[in-house]
Scaffold this active site. Structure first.
Site, short mmCIF file in Angstrom:
data_model
loop_
_atom_site.label_atom_id
_atom_site.label_comp_id
_atom_site.label_asym_id
_atom_site.label_seq_id
_atom_site.Cartn_x
_atom_site.Cartn_y
_atom_site.Cartn_z
N CYS A 381 0.83 -1.21 0.00
CA CYS A 381 0.00 0.00 0.00
C CYS A 381 0.86 1.26 0.00
O CYS A 381 1.49 1.56 -1.01
CB CYS A 381 -1.02 -0.05 1.13
SG CYS A 381 -2.50 0.89 0.72
N HIS A 507 -3.70 -5.19 0.41
CA HIS A 507 -3.12 -5.71 1.65
C HIS A 507 -3.15 -7.25 1.66
O HIS A 507 -4.08 -7.85 2.21
CB HIS A 507 -3.91 -5.18 2.86
CG HIS A 507 -3.71 -3.72 3.09
ND1 HIS A 507 -2.73 -3.23 3.93
CD2 HIS A 507 -4.32 -2.65 2.55
CE1 HIS A 507 -2.77 -1.91 3.91
NE2 HIS A 507 -3.73 -1.54 3.08
N GLU A 509 -1.45 -9.25 3.37
CA GLU A 509 -1.29 -9.81 4.73
C GLU A 509 -2.64 -10.19 5.35
O GLU A 509 -2.70 -11.07 6.21
CB GLU A 509 -0.53 -8.83 5.63
CG GLU A 509 -1.27 -7.56 6.07
CD GLU A 509 -1.26 -6.42 5.06
OE1 GLU A 509 -1.00 -6.67 3.87
OE2 GLU A 509 -1.54 -5.26 5.47
N1 GLN Z 1 -2.20 6.56 2.60
C1 GLN Z 1 -2.24 5.76 1.40
C2 GLN Z 1 -3.59 5.86 0.70
O1 GLN Z 1 -4.57 6.17 1.30
C3 GLN Z 1 -1.88 4.32 1.68
C4 GLN Z 1 -2.86 3.62 2.57
C5 GLN Z 1 -2.34 2.36 3.19
O2 GLN Z 1 -1.13 2.13 3.27
N2 GLN Z 1 -3.22 1.53 3.70
O3 GLN Z 1 -3.68 5.59 -0.46
#
Ligand code: GLN
Length: 547
Positions: A381, A507, A509
């Site tokens: 992310c 994600h 994970e």
């Molecule tokens: N802050 C970033 C976004 O909103 C990444 C979010 C995250 O790592 N979950 O796109």
């Protein structure tokens, strides 16, 4: 007919109600029952999505896009089944529904009160998942007995016990039996008080599970049974374990599952099949090698903030018969001057997800280090977004490349707010959440990892790779190997000329379980093992040359 098990906690928080609930669920599932676990949290936030990780650890996202408590992650990792929005309910959500109904006029002029309106809504939600044909629903009540906030939940349990047919419902109370070193004694008084307090609220535990650092003697179990009014075989010892994944077997030794089934009037049940679970534990206990992975993040002081990532490494490590040592590196303190010292000796690097400006310069430096040194790299992310910024700045020479999350005036907004996010002002539950499909290009690293062309993963973000820069990036060697088929949003980037460099917008994970470790984590750990071997061979060759 669905049966209900309620799990409450006494004496202190952090006793591991989630793990005990998940372990019991695992044992019942291993005997062929269809089980789910839900968590009722007494705080007033509508969901934990708006909570800072310092307050409440990681926010776990379900397939259907609910932002939930991290215990749901344990439930999924243990049971290898998905949870949903319905598996996590807070006081905030209960009140929100009741107040909404009141505004609709649904209470027909009645005075709306905690009892019966709030407790009715709690009871309705406690029984909601029965519609999905579960044999057994385990409900974990957050907080500790004695908290003012948890009272309506305890009252709802009392009423349900009264309303449901006898034998369809039971209460397990998890407490602490502290060991006083100076007196060389285990103490039962806190447990007695906690059970007493619960009884004053009309709920009496059927089973007491005692967290303890020392084995409970029969005499001590007898004492708890006598003073807390439960049968001797219903006093269960929960000793400290080396790994949370050993807890189901510890609970099995104590026959928790059999006692539960007996109390629920279930008389026929098969022997448990824990073959896969035990195979995993055997691998976990006998690693053949070790790798060190640097976790570059900003919540390093706090283990719970990256819970699912750490657990995914445990699953992937066992799969590779290798111990994964995770070295926490605080991104805020990485500088050009100290980076070599801080990152030397790593066999792989994971740049963590996150929000906001703090610590991102260190993350970008870390990506550069991994890219230039051929160190296996995995960005999740925000970690993926930082890898794209690093590439844009240092390979495409776009010095002004940035994410508009950190710099809304960025000269090259290489990471930009998603179009549909631009009009959003509400913070809670408004990110791009939950499961979305991703199409993978054949012949890429992502394709080797997944062995599939269409995958689906969970998301929690507002920003995305700006597709205006995609051609330039691809021409310079950063490949977009996974793309959302409907919106063209870039989900996976990789550098084919690097031994292992992958960044994902989602994600992974969140979907790693004991029985199904996530393939990216499995391949990443394998790449770290290979990296370590080449480094060692390199050293040997050097040493040989010196002779
Ligand atoms: N802050 C970033 C976004 O909103 C990444 C979010 C995250 O790592 N979950 O796109």
């Amino acid at each position: 007919m669905t049966k209900y098990i309620f799990v409450t906690g006494g004496v202190t928080s952090s006793l591991g109600k989630g793990i005990v609930s998940a372990s019991l669920a695992k044992l019942l599932q291993a005997r062929g029952f269809k089980v789910t676990i839900q968590k009722f949290d007494p705080y007033i936030n509508v969901d934990p999505g708006t909570l800072n990780p310092y307050e409440h650890g990681e926010c776990f996202v379900t397939e259907d896009g609910a932002e939930t408590d991290l215990d749901l992650g344990h439930y999924e990792r243990f049971l290898n089944t998905f949870t949903t929005q319905a598996n996590n309910v807070t006081t905030g959500r209960i009140y929100q529904s009741v107040i909404y109904k009141e505004r609709e006029g649904a209470y027909l002029g009645k005075t709306v009160q905690v009892i019966p309106h709030i407790t009715d809504e709690i009871k309705r939600r406690m029984q909601l998942l029965a519609e999905s044909d579960y044999d057994i629903i385990i409900t974990e009540i957050g907080g500790t007995i004695g908290d003012i906030e948890s009272l309506p939940f305890i009252e709802a349990v009392r009423q349900l016990q009264w309303e449901l047919p006898e034998g369809d419902c039971l209460v397990i109370h998890l407490t602490l039996v502290p060991y006083l070193k100076a007196a060389k004694e285990l103490k039962t008084k806190p447990t007695q008080h906690s059970v007493k307090m619960m009884s004053e609220n009309g709920v009496h535990p059927d089973i007491i599970v005692c967290r303890t650092e020392q084995p409970l003697t029969r005499e001590l179990k007898n004492k708890i049974a006598l003073f807390c009014n439960v049968k001797l075989d219903s006093v269960i010892e929960a000793a400290d374990a080396n790994s949370i994944y050993e807890v189901p077997l510890l609970m099995q030794q104590e026959q928790l599952d059999i006692i539960v089934l007996k109390k629920l009037n279930i008389t026929w049940y098969p022997e448990p099949d824990l073959t896969i679970w035990k195979g995993f534990l055997a691998k976990l206990a006998n690693p053949k090698s070790t790798v060190t992975i640097g976790l570059i993040g900003k919540y390093i002081e706090l283990q719970d903030a990256y819970k699912s990532i750490l657990e995914a490494f445990i699953h992937a490590g066992a799969m590779n018969e290798c111990k994964v040592e995770v070295l926490d590196v605080h991104s805020e303190f990485i500088t050009i001057e100290n980076i070599n010292d801080k990152l030397q000796g790593l066999d792989g690097m994971l740049v963590a997800p996150g929000f906001g400006h703090r610590g991102i310069d260190g993350k970008i430096l870390a990506v550069q280090y991994a890219r230039e040194k051929g160190l296996p790299f995995f960005g999740i992310c925000l970690g993926m977004q930082m890898s794209v910024i690093e590439f844009a700045r240092n390979v495409l020479h776009l010095k002004g490349a940035h994410s508009t999350e950190m710099d809304d005036q960025a000269v090259d907004p290489i990471i930009d707010l998603m179009e549909e996010q631009k009009s959003i002002t509400q913070k809670g539950g408004t990110m791009r959440l939950g499961s979305y499909p991703c199409k993978i290009e054949v012949g890429t690293l992502a394709h080797t990892i997944y062995g599939a062309e269409l995958i689906s993963e969970r998301h929690r973000h507002r920003w995305e790779l700006n597709n205006k820069y995609l051609d330039a990036m691809q021409a310079a060697g950063l490949k977009a190997s996974g793309i959302n088929p409907e919106t063209n949003l870039v989900e996976i980037v990789e550098i084919p000329s690097h031994p292992f460099f992958i960044g994902v917008q989602y994600h992974p994970e969140l979907k790693s379980t004991v029985e199904k470790p996530h393939p990216i984590f499995v391949h990443f750990v394998k790449a770290a093992l290979d990296f370590k071997k080449t480094q060692e061979n390199g050293e040997h060759t050097l040493a040989a040359e010196m002779i």
